[in-house]
Motif scaffolding. Structure first.
Motif, mmCIF file in Angstrom:
data_model
loop_
_atom_site.group_PDB
_atom_site.id
_atom_site.type_symbol
_atom_site.label_atom_id
_atom_site.label_comp_id
_atom_site.label_asym_id
_atom_site.label_seq_id
_atom_site.Cartn_x
_atom_site.Cartn_y
_atom_site.Cartn_z
ATOM 1 N N PHE A 1 23.621 22.271 29.670
ATOM 2 C CA PHE A 1 24.080 23.095 28.551
ATOM 3 C C PHE A 1 23.051 23.072 27.426
ATOM 4 C CE2 PHE A 1 28.203 23.531 30.490
ATOM 5 C CZ PHE A 1 28.771 24.643 29.888
ATOM 6 N N GLU A 2 22.438 21.928 27.174
ATOM 7 C CA GLU A 2 21.424 21.852 26.128
ATOM 8 C C GLU A 2 20.172 22.635 26.512
ATOM 9 O OE1 GLU A 2 21.213 20.922 22.850
ATOM 10 O OE2 GLU A 2 23.355 20.876 23.184
ATOM 11 N N LYS A 3 19.828 22.670 27.784
ATOM 12 C CA LYS A 3 18.696 23.482 28.237
ATOM 13 C C LYS A 3 18.988 24.963 27.989
ATOM 14 C CE LYS A 3 15.028 24.833 30.564
ATOM 15 N NZ LYS A 3 14.042 25.458 29.711
ATOM 16 N N LEU A 4 20.203 25.391 28.308
ATOM 17 C CA LEU A 4 20.597 26.773 28.051
ATOM 18 C C LEU A 4 20.505 27.076 26.557
ATOM 19 C CD1 LEU A 4 23.486 28.702 29.661
ATOM 20 C CD2 LEU A 4 23.142 28.814 27.224
ATOM 21 N N ARG A 5 20.985 26.128 25.737
ATOM 22 C CA ARG A 5 20.905 26.325 24.283
ATOM 23 C C ARG A 5 19.449 26.450 23.850
ATOM 24 N NH1 ARG A 5 23.722 24.663 19.518
ATOM 25 N NH2 ARG A 5 25.112 23.274 20.648
ATOM 26 N N ALA A 6 18.593 25.548 24.303
ATOM 27 C CA ALA A 6 17.185 25.560 23.900
ATOM 28 C C ALA A 6 16.499 26.868 24.295
ATOM 29 C CB ALA A 6 16.452 24.367 24.514
ATOM 30 N N ASP A 7 16.909 27.439 25.418
ATOM 31 C CA ASP A 7 16.309 28.692 25.875
ATOM 32 C C ASP A 7 16.815 29.914 25.108
ATOM 33 O OD1 ASP A 7 14.896 27.259 27.738
ATOM 34 O OD2 ASP A 7 16.063 27.927 29.469
ATOM 35 N N ASN A 8 17.873 29.764 24.325
ATOM 36 C CA ASN A 8 18.486 30.923 23.667
ATOM 37 C C ASN A 8 18.612 30.785 22.153
ATOM 38 O OD1 ASN A 8 19.468 32.920 25.874
ATOM 39 N ND2 ASN A 8 19.921 30.871 26.670
ATOM 40 N N VAL A 9 17.908 29.829 21.574
ATOM 41 C CA VAL A 9 17.895 29.684 20.117
ATOM 42 C C VAL A 9 16.459 29.707 19.625
ATOM 43 C CG1 VAL A 9 20.052 28.357 20.051
ATOM 44 C CG2 VAL A 9 17.877 27.141 20.127
ATOM 45 N N GLN A 10 16.326 29.953 18.348
ATOM 46 C CA GLN A 10 15.004 29.881 17.730
ATOM 47 C C GLN A 10 15.162 29.483 16.276
ATOM 48 O OE1 GLN A 10 13.718 34.269 16.382
ATOM 49 N NE2 GLN A 10 13.673 34.025 18.591
ATOM 50 N N ILE A 11 14.086 28.910 15.751
ATOM 51 C CA ILE A 11 14.085 28.527 14.338
ATOM 52 C C ILE A 11 13.744 29.781 13.532
ATOM 53 C CG2 ILE A 11 11.674 27.791 14.349
ATOM 54 C CD1 ILE A 11 14.314 25.850 12.473
ATOM 55 N N ARG A 12 14.518 30.004 12.496
ATOM 56 C CA ARG A 12 14.333 31.163 11.623
ATOM 57 C C ARG A 12 14.455 30.669 10.193
ATOM 58 N NH1 ARG A 12 14.271 36.035 13.476
ATOM 59 N NH2 ARG A 12 15.369 36.945 11.721
ATOM 60 N N PRO A 13 14.071 31.484 9.248
ATOM 61 C CA PRO A 13 14.303 31.065 7.861
ATOM 62 C C PRO A 13 15.794 30.747 7.678
ATOM 63 C CG PRO A 13 12.924 33.028 7.941
ATOM 64 C CD PRO A 13 13.407 32.775 9.348
ATOM 65 N N GLY A 14 16.074 29.569 7.244
ATOM 66 C CA GLY A 14 17.463 29.161 7.060
ATOM 67 C C GLY A 14 17.982 28.258 8.150
ATOM 68 N N GLY A 15 17.233 28.079 9.238
ATOM 69 C CA GLY A 15 17.657 27.137 10.261
ATOM 70 C C GLY A 15 17.637 27.699 11.679
ATOM 71 N N TRP A 16 18.257 26.956 12.573
ATOM 72 C CA TRP A 16 18.313 27.323 13.982
ATOM 73 C C TRP A 16 19.386 28.374 14.199
ATOM 74 C CZ3 TRP A 16 14.997 26.068 17.749
ATOM 75 C CH2 TRP A 16 14.085 25.045 17.474
ATOM 76 N N CYS A 17 19.079 29.353 15.062
ATOM 77 C CA CYS A 17 20.014 30.439 15.337
ATOM 78 C C CYS A 17 20.016 30.791 16.819
ATOM 79 C CB CYS A 17 19.609 31.700 14.570
ATOM 80 S SG CYS A 17 19.710 31.540 12.787
ATOM 81 N N TRP A 18 21.188 31.155 17.302
ATOM 82 C CA TRP A 18 21.308 31.784 18.609
ATOM 83 C C TRP A 18 20.706 33.179 18.488
ATOM 84 C CZ3 TRP A 18 22.990 29.609 23.017
ATOM 85 C CH2 TRP A 18 23.818 28.479 22.940
ATOM 86 N N VAL A 19 20.015 33.623 19.496
ATOM 87 C CA VAL A 19 19.497 34.989 19.554
ATOM 88 C C VAL A 19 20.378 35.729 20.548
ATOM 89 C CG1 VAL A 19 17.515 36.433 20.075
ATOM 90 C CG2 VAL A 19 17.163 34.140 19.125
ATOM 91 N N VAL A 20 21.172 36.678 20.044
ATOM 92 C CA VAL A 20 22.120 37.397 20.902
ATOM 93 C C VAL A 20 21.959 38.899 20.725
ATOM 94 C CG1 VAL A 20 23.799 35.486 20.885
ATOM 95 C CG2 VAL A 20 24.011 37.310 19.230
ATOM 96 N N ASP A 21 22.410 39.618 21.733
ATOM 97 C CA ASP A 21 22.361 41.078 21.678
ATOM 98 C C ASP A 21 23.390 41.594 20.680
ATOM 99 O OD1 ASP A 21 20.472 41.151 23.769
ATOM 100 O OD2 ASP A 21 22.063 41.059 25.268
#
Length: 134
Positions: free
Chosen positions: A89-109
């Protein structure tokens, strides 16, 4: 990923973490004791839901789907398997988040009623993935 996937991720990973912590306590006291069938039924339900969500790409063991209720596993066996699922589950999270201004975010459609960025993505605040170096 879609917003509903993030919701499902958080639900399943939270349940896995909770059961993992409970069974870990039991395993430290009595690693070779059998888990009772009541708990095993809930663990198997959670594993089946996790297998569906993770699909083959992130599933820890393709040949494992659930514990055999007729050959009841030991506490330490359950801890071992749950820890593998948590890592996936953490691997899936790492593959679908990125650091952005303000912190870590999920990148979703972006969905129909949402305005995404130029690539059609929206960003949902989350925590930093475990074991990920910045």
């Amino acid at each position: 990923m879609k917003r509903k996937d993030v919701d499902e991720f958080e639900k399943l990973s939270g349940q896995l973490q909770g059961i993992y912590e409970e069974i870990s306590v039991l395993s430290k006291k009595s690693p070779n004791d059998a888990i009772n069938k009541f708990k095993l039924n809930f663990i198997n339900q959670l594993l089946n839901s996790s297998n569906e969500f993770l699909e083959d790409k992130y599933r820890p063991f393709k040949e494992f789907s659930e514990f055999d209720t007729d050959d009841v596993p030991q506490n330490s066996d359950v801890v071992f398997i749950l820890s593998q699922y948590l890592q996936c589950f953490e691997k899936l999270r790492a593959d679908n988040v990125q650091i952005r201004p303000g912190g870590w975010c999920w990148v979703v459609d972006a969905e129909e009623n949402e305005i995404g960025d130029e690539s059609g993505k929206i960003y949902i605040q989350t925590t930093r993935p475990k074991r990920l170096r910045e």
